[in-house]
Design a protein around this motif. Structure first.
Motif, mmCIF file in Angstrom:
data_model
loop_
_atom_site.group_PDB
_atom_site.id
_atom_site.type_symbol
_atom_site.label_atom_id
_atom_site.label_comp_id
_atom_site.label_asym_id
_atom_site.label_seq_id
_atom_site.Cartn_x
_atom_site.Cartn_y
_atom_site.Cartn_z
ATOM 1 N N UNK A 231 0.804 -1.214 0.000
ATOM 2 C CA UNK A 231 0.000 0.000 0.000
ATOM 3 C C UNK A 231 0.835 1.261 0.000
ATOM 4 N N UNK A 232 0.123 2.358 0.099
ATOM 5 C CA UNK A 232 0.726 3.688 0.137
ATOM 6 C C UNK A 232 -0.083 4.533 1.110
ATOM 7 N N UNK A 233 0.591 5.399 1.848
ATOM 8 C CA UNK A 233 -0.127 6.299 2.746
ATOM 9 C C UNK A 233 0.394 7.720 2.633
ATOM 10 N N UNK A 234 -0.554 8.653 2.849
ATOM 11 C CA UNK A 234 -0.265 10.075 2.782
ATOM 12 C C UNK A 234 -0.815 10.708 4.057
ATOM 13 N N UNK A 235 0.080 11.192 4.910
ATOM 14 C CA UNK A 235 -0.319 11.749 6.191
ATOM 15 C C UNK A 235 0.137 13.196 6.296
ATOM 16 N N UNK A 236 -0.601 13.958 7.061
ATOM 17 C CA UNK A 236 -0.283 15.371 7.246
ATOM 18 C C UNK A 236 -0.405 15.709 8.727
ATOM 19 N N UNK A 237 0.724 15.786 9.419
ATOM 20 C CA UNK A 237 0.766 16.192 10.818
ATOM 21 C C UNK A 237 2.188 16.609 11.147
ATOM 22 N N UNK A 238 2.356 17.331 12.239
ATOM 23 C CA UNK A 238 3.681 17.781 12.640
ATOM 24 C C UNK A 238 4.527 16.597 13.075
ATOM 25 N N UNK A 239 5.715 16.478 12.489
ATOM 26 C CA UNK A 239 6.579 15.342 12.797
ATOM 27 C C UNK A 239 8.021 15.721 12.520
ATOM 28 N N UNK A 240 8.927 15.062 13.255
ATOM 29 C CA UNK A 240 10.355 15.273 13.025
ATOM 30 C C UNK A 240 10.859 14.430 11.864
ATOM 31 N N UNK A 241 10.019 13.524 11.328
ATOM 32 C CA UNK A 241 10.414 12.660 10.217
ATOM 33 C C UNK A 241 9.360 12.723 9.122
ATOM 34 N N UNK A 242 9.622 12.048 8.001
ATOM 35 C CA UNK A 242 8.694 12.001 6.880
ATOM 36 C C UNK A 242 7.424 11.271 7.287
ATOM 37 N N UNK A 243 6.260 11.754 6.843
ATOM 38 C CA UNK A 243 4.977 11.175 7.241
ATOM 39 C C UNK A 243 4.308 10.381 6.128
ATOM 40 N N UNK A 244 4.895 10.326 4.933
ATOM 41 C CA UNK A 244 4.331 9.578 3.814
ATOM 42 C C UNK A 244 5.231 8.398 3.483
#
Length: 483
Positions: A231-244
């Motif tokens: 699968x693939x995911x696309x996330x949007x939130x504050x993070x110190x690392x990549x979220x996708x």
């Protein structure tokens, strides 16, 4: 809402169980302080009821509610009222097509691992009233024998008392297409989900979680199967690392009998390697279970499935029944139940951001003659993505129940736990707390609708932080009457 829609079309039979409980507690350290312990007498009374829908194929509903009044007498006198609610319902509105599920919970949850671990009844300085709710209409359609399609919308939220965290509202959509009865050894599925979380506190950022996956499985024989997902995911939130990122997993399941099942998988998501496992085994005298799961989460989602739970042993229909992970501070049956521990839920400061939850639970219960035993262990880690820091709670609880007489039970338990909070979360230093809880009690059923218990409990915390240690001894007399 589900019941309101369904009741005009389908007659429902309701079963109402009412009870009232009362208790008196003497403690030598109500505030669980290392430097200023306070003696206190604590009186409480709780009327409660359980309402169930019965004999309906289309509607299943249960509502459990209790209102606890507390009066504390000592150096700090106070009174409080606490609400406890657990409601769940589901209804089939259009035959095999339109459904709706709903749930709600109100409880007093632990705010911090660093404060007092006492229940709100004893000391509510580290407890907050929390409400969670969810309503989820969904449709499903069979495409002949080829596939089953489902689409679901979910509106949910979390509400926090005393402004301990930001209220959160979530809207989500999920669509899936899975293999039908035409496929026997081979199974497959397509799934898409998106969830948007809005936080009412402007200082806390909103977040979006979106994911698409394809899965397939194959039964090698009647007992063993393999499966996998990509699968693939696309996330949007504050993070110190990549979220996708891309994701995959592969695993196997083994079910040698109806009493035994084992399933495990390994994979990778944007936050690293992932693992999951579930196992169950049941014999005439024992019941074994194990689960491990990793997933991205936030407070609005986590509290929907994780809150303070209690463990009870109840004498029902002449047999002892274990209720572990019971979501109420009052017992599941109106009479003849003894509490022997549980696991506290925990609020998370939303300013710490989204976290990866890693939860391991394992337990076994067994009985022989007049003795019943249980042993439960847990290990919960929360890896906060914004702070790149992790806290951890782990422990084990053992309990034994001895049927001293047909209407009298003696129960003892011990709980060992360790909490680890890094400096990024504590604000001062890396902290480690070891907690020991010992309890011993006797329960007696005076009549078919009246029971009572006398319980002694000792709690001790040893910490690497000055003035965080404490000891408490508590004696509680309680009664419960059904009417």
């Amino acid at each position: 809402m589900a019941m309101a829609c369904a009741m005009p079309a389908y007659a429902l039979d309701w079963r109402l169980e009412r009870s009232v409980g009362a208790s008196a507690t003497l403690t030598d350290n109500a505030n669980q302080s290392a430097t200023d312990p306070e003696n206190a007498l604590i009186l409480s009374v709780m009327p409660s009821f359980i309402l169930r829908a019965e004999d309906s194929r289309r509607v299943q509903a249960t509502l459990q509610y209790g209102l606890r009044g507390v009066a504390r007498f000592g150096e700090n006198q106070s009174t409080d009222l606490y609400h406890n609610l657990n409601a769940i319902g589901k209804a089939e509105l259009i035959d095999d097509f339109l459904f709706v599920d709903g749930s709600a919970r109100i409880s007093q949850e632990l705010i911090s691992l660093l404060g007092s671990p006492a229940d709100a009844e004893i000391n509510d300085s580290n407890r907050a009233t929390v409400g969670t709710y969810s309503i989820s209409p969904h449709i499903q359609q069979r495409l002949g024998t080829f596939a089953r399609a489902q689409a679901r919308y979910t509106h949910s939220g979390a509400i926090f008392g005393s402004n301990v965290a930001s209220n959160a509202v979530s809207n989500g959509f999920n669509a899936s297409l899975n293999s039908g009865t035409r496929f026997t050894d081979l199974s497959w599925g397509l799934n898409y989900s998106i969830r948007d979380v809005t936080n009412r506190d402007r200082n806390v950022s909103d977040s979006t979680f979106e994911r698409a996956t394809a899965s397939a499985g194959y039964a090698l024989n009647r007992k063993f199967r393999v499966f996998g997902t990509v699968g693939q995911e696309w996330n949007d939130y504050l993070s110190a690392t990549d979220t996708d990122g891309a994701s995959w997993s592969a695993g196997a399941g083994w079910s040698p009998s109806r009493r035994t099942s084992l399933e495990a998988s390994v994979g990778e998501r944007f936050f690293g390697n992932t693992y999951s496992a579930t196992a169950r085994h049941r014999t005439r005298a024992t019941n074994w279970n194990l689960s491990y799961a990793e997933d991205i989460s936030d407070i609005s989602r986590f509290l929907g499935t994780t809150g303070t739970v209690y463990d009870y042993l109840c004498l029902m229909d002449g047999e002892l029944k274990l209720f572990d992970d019971w979501p109420f501070s009052f017992p599941p049956a109106p009479t003849n139940c003894v509490s022997f521990g549980g696991k506290p839920g925990l609020l998370f400061d939303l300013r710490n951001g989204v976290f990866i939850s890693k939860t391991l639970r394992a337990g076994v219960s067994w009985g022989k003659g007049k003795l019943n035993y249980s042993l439960n262990a847990f290990d919960i880690r929360r890896d906060y993505q914004l702070l790149d820091s992790e806290d951890r709670s782990r422990g084990v609880t053992g309990a034994v129940n001895y049927r001293f007489a047909p209407k009298t039970n003696i129960i003892g338990s011990v709980r060992l736990a360790r909490n680890e909070v890094p400096v990024a979360l504590s604000g001062t230093t890396d902290r480690e707390d070891d907690l020991v809880t010992l309890s011993l009690g006797v329960n007696h059923q005076f009549a078919s609708d009246l029971s009572g218990a006398l319980t002694f409990r000792h709690t001790q915390r040893d910490s690497n932080v000055a003035d965080a240690d404490f000891e408490e001894n508590r004696l509680t007399a309680s009664g419960n009457m059904r009417f």
